[in-house]
Design an enzyme around this catalytic site. Structure first.
Site, mmCIF file in Angstrom:
data_model
loop_
_atom_site.group_PDB
_atom_site.id
_atom_site.type_symbol
_atom_site.label_atom_id
_atom_site.label_comp_id
_atom_site.label_asym_id
_atom_site.label_seq_id
_atom_site.Cartn_x
_atom_site.Cartn_y
_atom_site.Cartn_z
ATOM 1 N N PHE A 271 -24.585 100.369 -25.414
ATOM 2 C CA PHE A 271 -23.705 99.262 -24.561
ATOM 3 C C PHE A 271 -24.050 99.264 -23.199
ATOM 4 C CE2 PHE A 271 -21.448 101.107 -28.028
ATOM 5 C CZ PHE A 271 -21.203 100.002 -29.134
ATOM 6 N N ALA A 320 -25.635 98.261 -31.384
ATOM 7 C CA ALA A 320 -25.513 99.918 -30.961
ATOM 8 C C ALA A 320 -25.164 100.787 -32.320
ATOM 9 C CB ALA A 320 -24.596 99.995 -30.045
ATOM 10 N N ASP A 340 -20.384 103.355 -23.797
ATOM 11 C CA ASP A 340 -19.488 102.405 -23.153
ATOM 12 C C ASP A 340 -19.508 101.079 -23.739
ATOM 13 O OD1 ASP A 340 -17.825 101.351 -21.009
ATOM 14 O OD2 ASP A 340 -19.446 101.119 -19.695
ATOM 15 N N CYS A 380 -12.342 100.954 -22.771
ATOM 16 C CA CYS A 380 -11.505 100.086 -21.645
ATOM 17 C C CYS A 380 -10.394 99.325 -22.431
ATOM 18 C CB CYS A 380 -12.444 99.259 -21.064
ATOM 19 S SG CYS A 380 -13.252 98.112 -22.369
HETATM 20 N N1 SAH Z 1 -22.158 100.392 -19.821
HETATM 21 C C1 SAH Z 1 -22.127 99.353 -18.864
HETATM 22 C C2 SAH Z 1 -20.986 98.267 -19.282
HETATM 23 C C3 SAH Z 1 -20.749 97.778 -20.704
HETATM 24 S S1 SAH Z 1 -20.038 96.430 -21.194
HETATM 25 C C4 SAH Z 1 -21.974 99.659 -17.492
HETATM 26 O O1 SAH Z 1 -21.488 100.546 -17.144
HETATM 27 O O2 SAH Z 1 -22.395 98.872 -16.688
HETATM 28 C C5 SAH Z 1 -20.294 96.278 -22.772
HETATM 29 C C6 SAH Z 1 -21.781 95.896 -22.966
HETATM 30 O O3 SAH Z 1 -21.907 95.926 -24.391
HETATM 31 C C7 SAH Z 1 -22.173 94.619 -22.649
HETATM 32 O O4 SAH Z 1 -22.877 94.578 -21.964
HETATM 33 C C8 SAH Z 1 -22.170 93.897 -24.259
HETATM 34 O O5 SAH Z 1 -23.245 92.725 -23.972
HETATM 35 C C9 SAH Z 1 -22.757 94.993 -24.785
HETATM 36 N N2 SAH Z 1 -22.521 94.825 -26.505
HETATM 37 C C10 SAH Z 1 -21.320 94.118 -26.955
HETATM 38 N N3 SAH Z 1 -21.572 94.536 -28.336
HETATM 39 C C11 SAH Z 1 -22.534 95.318 -28.428
HETATM 40 C C12 SAH Z 1 -23.110 95.950 -29.609
HETATM 41 N N4 SAH Z 1 -22.553 95.583 -30.846
HETATM 42 N N5 SAH Z 1 -24.214 96.598 -29.751
HETATM 43 C C13 SAH Z 1 -24.698 96.753 -28.206
HETATM 44 N N6 SAH Z 1 -24.311 96.367 -27.285
HETATM 45 C C14 SAH Z 1 -23.299 95.453 -27.185
#
Ligand code: SAH
Length: 436
Positions: A271, A320, A340, A380
């Site tokens: 993520f 993910a 995250d 979060c």
């Molecule tokens: N870790 C980042 C913030 C993450 S926010 C930082 O610290 O800046 C969550 C992220 O997960 C987003 O970019 C979203 O696009 C992604 N996301 C959402 N569902 C997901 C999934 N199933 N697999 C991978 N990424 C995902």
């Protein structure tokens, strides 16, 4: 008026308000049903001409217990207002107990502004902004990218302002701040002289308030493209208008920099968004695999890695959940893993499903860690509090048959203050665990 069920307000302790409003009387027992005033078609006005909203006993107790939100079910009838007003809050006898923003559509009707009978005018908001700025100045030592206003926690409910150097990115989340956009923009311009103010009020929570999501340029000029800011040794670029949230996840900024300290060997960041964690890991680890589902974010992350001359980052545009499952099946191992994810529960009904989601990814991450490796795991989701998160971690570790040590329990950065009377402002958890 739509009927709404009342969200939990904590156990009632004792039957009397901590300080009876008049100081006389003996306090009536509370089991007698309270008479609710009839709904008003036109508002009742107070001595300063502002509309008054009177509370039922339970609302008065909640207000006096310091909670900055009052729910619709605790109002003494419908006050007959449009929404967005600054109102006088009174107890059942009409005694003044404070001032608040009023929302008509939301379950949360009142949001605290003041306990005192002060004018809530331009100067009031100027002072709140100056106070918010003073905190960042003292806590963040010369940084120019931070959350400047964190809503309730900075005394301006329903307003978020993130500063990215010369640009501001703003969210108006309730009718009262939406209706005062021009005033707030004027004050921000006078205080910060930004090159531009971007409005990122394109968020679903506005629907609960009867507002439609919206975004665009509010003042000045748009940044020419993604803007850059420093996080420790790393330079991050993010798009204020097209990126997620207000452009970046500033609440994790301090945790990003912390993560570098634990990075070693083969690292995995799930993520990733534009690489807040992945780039930090790459400064210390041999290699980093970053998994992100959004192609747009993944592309920005590749650019960010290149701009920082970090050639050891492999960006995988994938889900993910699938990636983690396959990695376990393939017998892969990592030395540092970051999880995250986005929020898994927008309301408390989704609690069980959220915990299942967290458990699945944390369990797999624990299976993937080499002995001595670190797991940096965040949530979060406000509805999954620290206790529930730790219970989930314990259950994941048991199922993974791993012994995990808690090394750090962290939250959002100092620019996201937590209001002691509003647990909702303490939403972010970020734990560092070590596999034995
Ligand atoms: N870790 C980042 C913030 C993450 S926010 C930082 O610290 O800046 C969550 C992220 O997960 C987003 O970019 C979203 O696009 C992604 N996301 C959402 N569902 C997901 C999934 N199933 N697999 C991978 N990424 C995902």
């Amino acid at each position: 008026m739509p009927t709404s069920s009342k969200p939990p307000s904590g156990p009632h302790r004792g039957g009397r308000p901590s300080s009876p409003p008049s100081g006389q009387g003996r306090g009536r027992p509370h089991h007698r049903p309270e008479k609710v005033a009839p709904d008003r078609t036109s508002p009742e006005l107070g001595p300063d001409g502002l509309p008054q909203v009177s509370l039922l006993r339970r609302g008065v107790e909640r207000w006096q217990a310091g909670h900055p939100w009052i729910y619709r079910a605790d109002l003494n009838g419908d006050p007959g207002l449009q929404g967005g007003e600054i109102v006088r809050v009174t107890d059942g006898r009409g005694w003044f107990i404070g001032k608040a923003f009023y929302s008509r559509q939301s379950k949360i009707s009142l949001r605290w502004l003041s306990f005192d009978d002060v004018a809530v005018d331009e100067d009031f908001f100027r002072q709140r902004l100056l106070s918010a700025q003073a905190l960042r100045k003292s806590a963040l030592l010369g940084e120019t990218t931070y959350r400047l206003v964190h809503g309730e926690a900075d005394g301006i409910p329903g307003l978020v302002v993130d500063r990215y150097g010369d640009y501001l990115s703003v969210q108006f989340l309730v009718p009262a701040t939406e209706q005062r956009k021009a005033l707030i923009a004027d004050l921000l311009e006078a205080q910060f002289k930004p090159r531009g103010i971007v409005n990122r009020s394109d968020v679903g929570v506005r629907n609960l308030e009867g507002l439609t999501p919206e975004k665009g340029l509010l003042r000045g000029e748009l940044p020419p493209g993604p803007i850059s800011f420093d996080e420790g040794m790393v330079r991050v670029r993010a798009d204020l208008l097209e990126g997620q949230k207000t452009g970046a996840f500033l609440d994790q900024k301090e945790n990003h920099v912390m993560a570098a300290q634990y990075a070693a060997g083969e690292a995995l960041d799930c993520f990733s968004y534009v690489g807040g964690f992945a780039l930090q890991l790459a400064t210390r680890a041999q290699s980093v695999t970053a998994v992100e589902i959004s192609d747009q974010a993944a592309a920005q992350l590749r650019e960010n890695a290149q701009a920082n001359k970090l050639s050891n980052v492999d960006v995988v545009a994938a889900n993910a959940f699938d990636f983690l499952r396959d990695a376990v099946d393939d017998g892969r191992k990592f030395d540092t893993i970051v999880l995250d994810p986005p929020s898994f529960a927008k309301n408390k009904d989704a609690f069980a499903a959220a915990v299942r989601g967290y458990k699945e990814i944390n369990l797999r991450a624990m299976q993937l860690l080499r002995p001595g490796g670190h797991l940096i795991t965040a949530s979060c989701t406000y509805h999954v509090d620290e206790q529930a998160f730790e219970d989930m971690l314990a259950s994941a570790a048991a199922d993974a048959k791993r012994r995990m040590q808690i090394i750090e329990r962290r939250g959002a950065g100092k620019d996201h203050p937590v209001l002691v009377n509003l647990r909702e402002t303490r939403y972010l958890k970020c734990y560092v665990l070590r596999a034995m």
